[in-house]
Design an enzyme around this catalytic site. Structure first.
Site, PDB file in Angstrom:
ATOM      1  CE  LYS A 176      -7.102   6.897  11.109  1.00 30.71           C
ATOM      2  NZ  LYS A 176      -6.869   7.346   9.725  1.00 30.71           N
ATOM      3  CB  SER A 226     -15.845   7.279   7.830  1.00 29.10           C
ATOM      4  OG  SER A 226     -13.962   7.776   7.687  1.00 29.10           O
ATOM      5  CG  LEU A 227     -12.057   4.120  10.955  1.00 25.06           C
ATOM      6  CD1 LEU A 227      -9.997   3.753  11.462  1.00 25.06           C
ATOM      7  CD2 LEU A 227     -12.464   2.790  12.000  1.00 25.06           C
ATOM      8  CG  ASP A 251      -1.589   9.191   6.133  1.00 29.46           C
ATOM      9  OD1 ASP A 251      -2.736   9.420   5.606  1.00 29.46           O
ATOM     10  OD2 ASP A 251      -0.482  10.128   6.414  1.00 29.46           O
ATOM     11  CE1 TYR A 298      -7.201  -0.694   5.558  1.00 22.54           C
ATOM     12  CE2 TYR A 298      -9.587  -1.093   6.852  1.00 22.54           C
ATOM     13  CZ  TYR A 298      -8.031  -0.051   6.407  1.00 22.54           C
ATOM     14  OH  TYR A 298      -8.753   0.729   5.036  1.00 22.54           O
ATOM     15  CD  GLU A 312      -6.159   3.535   4.084  1.00 23.60           C
ATOM     16  OE1 GLU A 312      -7.550   2.775   3.875  1.00 23.60           O
ATOM     17  OE2 GLU A 312      -6.011   5.309   4.226  1.00 23.60           O
ATOM     18  CD  GLU A 361      -6.225  -3.972  12.005  1.00 21.24           C
ATOM     19  OE1 GLU A 361      -6.608  -2.776  11.338  1.00 21.24           O
ATOM     20  OE2 GLU A 361      -6.817  -4.678  12.312  1.00 21.24           O
ATOM     21  CE1 TYR A 391       8.551 -14.054 -10.429  1.00 17.59           C
ATOM     22  CE2 TYR A 391       9.698 -11.973 -11.402  1.00 17.59           C
ATOM     23  CZ  TYR A 391       8.453 -12.918 -10.879  1.00 17.59           C
ATOM     24  OH  TYR A 391       6.904 -12.177 -10.882  1.00 17.59           O
ATOM     25  CG  ASP A 392      14.607 -11.764 -14.313  1.00 10.12           C
ATOM     26  OD1 ASP A 392      13.132 -11.346 -13.476  1.00 10.12           O
ATOM     27  OD2 ASP A 392      15.321 -11.048 -14.225  1.00 10.12           O
ATOM     28  NE  ARG A 447     -14.381   5.516   3.460  1.00 15.56           N
ATOM     29  CZ  ARG A 447     -15.631   6.791   3.161  1.00 15.56           C
ATOM     30  NH1 ARG A 447     -14.634   7.707   2.812  1.00 15.56           N
ATOM     31  NH2 ARG A 447     -15.726   6.426   4.028  1.00 15.56           N
ATOM     32  CB  CYS A 450      32.743  29.942  -4.338  1.00 12.81           C
ATOM     33  SG  CYS A 450      31.639  29.170  -5.859  1.00 12.81           S
ATOM     34  CG  ASP A 474      16.276 -10.650  -8.518  1.00 10.52           C
ATOM     35  OD1 ASP A 474      15.765 -11.365  -7.479  1.00 10.52           O
ATOM     36  OD2 ASP A 474      17.093 -10.087  -8.167  1.00 10.52           O
ATOM     37  CB  CYS A 480      27.384  26.933  -7.464  1.00  7.72           C
ATOM     38  SG  CYS A 480      28.872  27.029  -7.309  1.00  7.72           S
ATOM     39  CE  LYS A 538      -9.708  -1.700  11.843  1.00  8.86           C
ATOM     40  NZ  LYS A 538      -9.358  -2.647  10.959  1.00  8.86           N
ATOM     41  CE  LYS A 553      -7.603  11.170  12.200  1.00  8.57           C
ATOM     42  NZ  LYS A 553      -7.449  11.736  11.198  1.00  8.57           N
ATOM     43  CB  CYS A 564      31.920  25.607  -4.901  1.00  6.74           C
ATOM     44  SG  CYS A 564      30.416  26.458  -4.004  1.00  6.74           S
ATOM     45  CB  CYS A 614      27.731  30.767  -6.218  1.00  3.59           C
ATOM     46  SG  CYS A 614      28.361  29.281  -4.955  1.00  3.59           S
TER      47      CYS A 614
HETATM   48  S1  IVH Z   1     -10.968  -0.155   9.409  1.00  3.61           S
HETATM   49  C1  IVH Z   1     -15.344   0.113   9.567  1.00  3.61           C
HETATM   50  N1  IVH Z   1      -8.535  -0.267   9.761  1.00  3.61           N
HETATM   51  O1  IVH Z   1      -8.466   5.407   7.505  1.00  3.61           O
HETATM   52  C2  IVH Z   1     -13.748   0.179   9.400  1.00  3.61           C
HETATM   53  N2  IVH Z   1      -9.357   1.629   8.657  1.00  3.61           N
HETATM   54  O2  IVH Z   1     -10.279   7.822   9.350  1.00  3.61           O
HETATM   55  C3  IVH Z   1     -12.978   0.685   8.390  1.00  3.61           C
HETATM   56  N3  IVH Z   1      -7.992   3.656   7.614  1.00  3.61           N
HETATM   57  O3  IVH Z   1     -11.172   5.697   5.294  1.00  3.61           O
HETATM   58  C4  IVH Z   1     -12.178   1.183   8.773  1.00  3.61           C
HETATM   59  N4  IVH Z   1      -5.972   2.091   8.825  1.00  3.61           N
HETATM   60  O4  IVH Z   1      -9.265   4.347   4.912  1.00  3.61           O
HETATM   61  C5  IVH Z   1      -9.120   0.606   9.269  1.00  3.61           C
HETATM   62  N5  IVH Z   1      -6.256  -0.363  10.113  1.00  3.61           N
HETATM   63  C6  IVH Z   1      -6.707   0.243   9.671  1.00  3.61           C
HETATM   64  C7  IVH Z   1      -7.067   1.493   8.884  1.00  3.61           C
HETATM   65  C8  IVH Z   1      -7.628   2.009   8.493  1.00  3.61           C
HETATM   66  C9  IVH Z   1      -5.685   3.091   7.680  1.00  3.61           C
HETATM   67  C10 IVH Z   1      -7.670   4.467   6.955  1.00  3.61           C
HETATM   68  C11 IVH Z   1      -9.005   3.893   5.927  1.00  3.61           C
HETATM   69  C12 IVH Z   1     -10.365   4.548   6.967  1.00  3.61           C
HETATM   70  C13 IVH Z   1      -9.437   6.480   7.368  1.00  3.61           C
HETATM   71  C14 IVH Z   1     -10.900   6.740   8.542  1.00  3.61           C
END
Ligand code: IVH
Length: 671
Positions: free
Chosen positions: A117, A83-84, A119, A229, A177, A115, A37-38, A138, A414, A34, A427, A293, A317, A433, A411
């Site tokens: 998903k 979207s998916l 969140d 991704y 993401e 892959e 790097y600094d 998005r 106690c 570090d 407390c 995919k 999911k 306590c 409390c």
């Molecule tokens: S692919 C056309 N891959 O999930 C393909 N999406 O419910 C589009 N997400 O809006 C998405 N992990 O933000 C893809 N490994 C992943 C993902 C991913 C999370 C999100 C993405 C999308 C949402 C759809």
């Protein structure tokens, strides 16, 4: 230095700083200290201050933020961000596979890339000539909000693409993401609550909120991370498969998840989905499913998309980790620091395989804000290792409700009158306590502290209630015959606890420091303190000025540590713990332990039979080795236990030496 020399040196420094940023943040495998790097970073910043006209937007110094916007401009995406299609019903996997095979013809060979998903919040990153020029949320899928200044602050977003094996394309739009890992998320929430501000319900909201800050300096302070991704559009690069696309993204410097897998049957998809479901809690970030995919990009063209989602991808999911239940009662619970927390006692409900009967309501203000009362219907959420929380009240028409919750005046443990401090109720009775004492016992025995098995909440309460431990050090004086009369104890469990205490009585300094429960000192800071000072004596002798020298310690933390260590009760407590009860294993200051494994990097995957992951880590570190999370060319060994993850595949792919449990133990014995 003249301008021309500065131009040259700046270019060199940017390449170097970028490279070390990449190794540190994306590969989790730094090559320089570090401090080194600094030094590079400071030289770069100093030179840019001297020649402000030479500052470029892709300079690593530009990650700290600075621009404050009035609002975000709307920007069109390079291609629609679709979207998916998704389901939480496993049968959907087979149906998706059948649809794909039918569309491509029964004889076609089909490969899928799986892959996690992630969140988080979806982000578009646009590069021209290899330099990040635009980032957008998005939005509605066609247009989003321009948040370039904010995206620049995220350490895993390349400001300039790396060019090596795969040349960087002249134009590139990447889909990624933005996430916040669970640990940093919880620390961030703690900070918010300490400031009396409402916490975020989950890492996704926290990440999305951070991305939309008008002041990019605020975004820079949030622990954001990314996973790339997909390529939305590119000029100067064309892959044939999605797998190649992911490899290219990784080569250009993006963080790409190692949890990807390539398979060819529905059964393999189901198996991976089950594996992810089981490993979900061990992953340091939140995932809410698995994305399937089609690998072949030409085949994707053939299948096409709807206006909403591609027909060649599917999101499987996880079962939701939110459930609705009834709030039976709100009780005030006293924690180890004396903070009184309102806790919701719930009608037990199963959430993601775990039965939940209590959930935190954080503090007074949170109870008021959510307006939850005894008898209400509530939605409860469990996320990762996070303590279950009440998300919201579900209104019920025409139902008479109980009176609002009031914090008790005394409390509950106690009876000492409680005091209000900002959003907190405290407390002030400290270790006198019983509830605080029990909390401190549990903390001292917790995994990152002395790691004493069988010293949970119930046991700690019993020990305090029966007067066996009225002061913390007495814990180490317990005898089996004192425990056997207690409820739930037999001879065997009494012996086991006493043996566990004896084993824990010899411990490393960081564990001891964390176990003390010093305000503001988590496991990481405890480790830094131990590394810096080497011995407890040196730490105790340090003043605030010396404490801020420690990496990761700011002035507030330094004051808290100094305050704790000089408070007479604490001085007495530490002295008494060390007086023949606990023996500290102390190291040399600043600098890792030198040993047989010095310079070696280990990656652990799968479960070992003879030791926990933490124990394996300790064994490696005590010999001077390092444990890192991802496999790269720099990895020395991958230790493979039962049910290994994708790290094993990666090791094989890269030709890294793998060790099974017996091999690992043999290596430990040799060092
Ligand atoms: S692919 C056309 N891959 O999930 C393909 N999406 O419910 C589009 N997400 O809006 C998405 N992990 O933000 C893809 N490994 C992943 C993902 C991913 C999370 C999100 C993405 C999308 C949402 C759809």
């Amino acid at each position: 230095m003249n301008r021309q020399q500065a131009v040259r040196r700046l270019a060199e420094l940017r390449v170097q700083v970028d490279h070390h940023n990449y190794l540190y943040h994306v590969c989790d495998a730094p090559e320089i200290s570090d401090v080194a790097y600094d030094a590079l970073f400071c030289e770069l910043r100093g030179l840019e201050e001297e020649f402000p006209a030479l500052v470029t937007p892709d300079s690593p110094t530009q990650r700290v933020g600075g621009e404050v916007l009035e609002g975000f401009e709307t920007v069109a995406h390079a291609a629609p961000m679709l979207s998916l299609d998704s389901s939480a019903d496993e049968a959907a996997i087979e149906r998706f596979d059948e649809r794909v095979r039918k569309a491509l013809g029964e004889t076609a060979e089909v490969a899928y890339v799986l892959e996690p998903k992630f969140d988080g919040a979806s982000l578009e990153l646009v590069y021209e000539g290899g330099v990040l020029v635009r980032a957008a949320t998005r939005g509605n899928g066609l247009e989003g909000e321009g948040i370039t200044a904010n995206a620049r602050t995220i350490s895993t977003v390349p400001l300039r693409l790396r060019t090596g094996v795969i040349p960087a394309p002249s134009f590139l739009s990447v889909r990624a993401e933005v996430i916040m890992e669970v640990g940093p998320f919880e620390a961030y929430n703690e900070r918010l609550m300490a400031e009396g501000r409402p916490p975020f319900a989950n890492p996704r909201n926290a990440a999305a909120g951070a991305l939309r800050q008008l002041d990019s300096r605020l975004t820079a302070r949030r622990p954001l991370d990314t996973f790339a991704y997909d390529i939305l559009a590119a000029e100067g690069f064309a892959g044939d498969t999605h797998w190649e696309v992911l490899d290219a993204l990784a080569a250009w410097g993006f963080r790409v998840s190692e949890l990807r897998r390539r398979v060819s049957t529905a059964a393999e998809i189901v198996a991976f989905f089950h594996q992810m479901t089981a490993e979900r809690d061990e992953i340091p970030f939140e995932i809410d499913g698995v994305v399937i995919k089609l690998d072949d990009l030409a085949a994707r063209e053939e299948i096409g998309t709807t206006s909403h989602h591609p027909r060649w991808a599917f999101a499987m999911k996880f079962q939701p980790r939110k459930e609705v239940t009834r709030l039976l009662e709100i009780v005030a619970s006293v924690g180890r620091t004396g903070v009184v927390t309102p806790v919701a006692i719930l009608r037990p409900v199963e959430i993601g395989g775990v039965t939940v009967s209590r959930a935190t309501l954080h503090n007074r203000a949170e109870v008021e804000r959510k307006d939850v009362r005894q008898g209400d219907k509530v939605r409860v959420q469990r996320a990762g290792d996070v303590i279950p929380q009440v998300v919201e009240r579900i209104p019920e028409k025409g139902k008479r409700r109980a009176r609002p919750f009031r914090m008790p005046k005394k409390c509950p443990s106690c009876s000492t009158p409680l005091v209000e401090r900002g959003p907190f109720t405290l407390c002030p009775n400290g270790l006198d306590c019983p509830a605080q004492l029990a909390g401190r016992i549990v903390h001292l025995g917790s995994r990152n502290a002395l790691d004493i098995e069988g010293l949970g909440e119930e046991t700690a309460k019993l020990l305090v209630e029966h007067g066996l431990v009225s002061r913390l050090p007495e814990l180490f004086d317990l005898l089996p015959e004192q425990l056997t009369p207690l409820e739930g104890f037999a001879e065997k469990s009494a012996d086991a606890l006493v043996a566990g205490l004896a084993r824990a009585a010899q411990t490393e300094l960081p564990r001891f420091l964390f176990g003390l429960g010093i305000p503001e000192v988590g496991a990481t800071v405890a480790r830094q303190l131990a590394r810096h000072f080497g011995t407890l004596a040196r730490l105790r002798a340090a003043d605030e000025e010396a404490l801020v020298e420690v990496e990761g310690v700011g002035s507030i933390m330094a004051a808290a540590i100094d305050g704790y260590l000089s408070e007479p009760h604490n001085v007495e407590l530490i002295d008494s713990l060390l007086d023949g009860r606990i023996a500290l294993i102390e190291g040399k200051p600043a600098g890792a332990v030198a040993g047989a494994f010095t310079g070696l990097r280990f990656v652990l995957t799968g479960a070992l039979e003879s030791m926990t992951r933490d124990e394996a880590k300790r064994e490696i570190e005590s010999r001077g080795g390092r444990v890192v999370t991802s496999v790269s060319g720099k990895t020395s060994y991958v230790v493979v236990g039962d049910k290994p993850g994708s790290k094993f595949d990666k090791a094989v792919e890269l030709g890294i030496e793998t060790l099974d449990e017996a091999g690992f133990i043999a290596l430990l014995a040799s060092g």
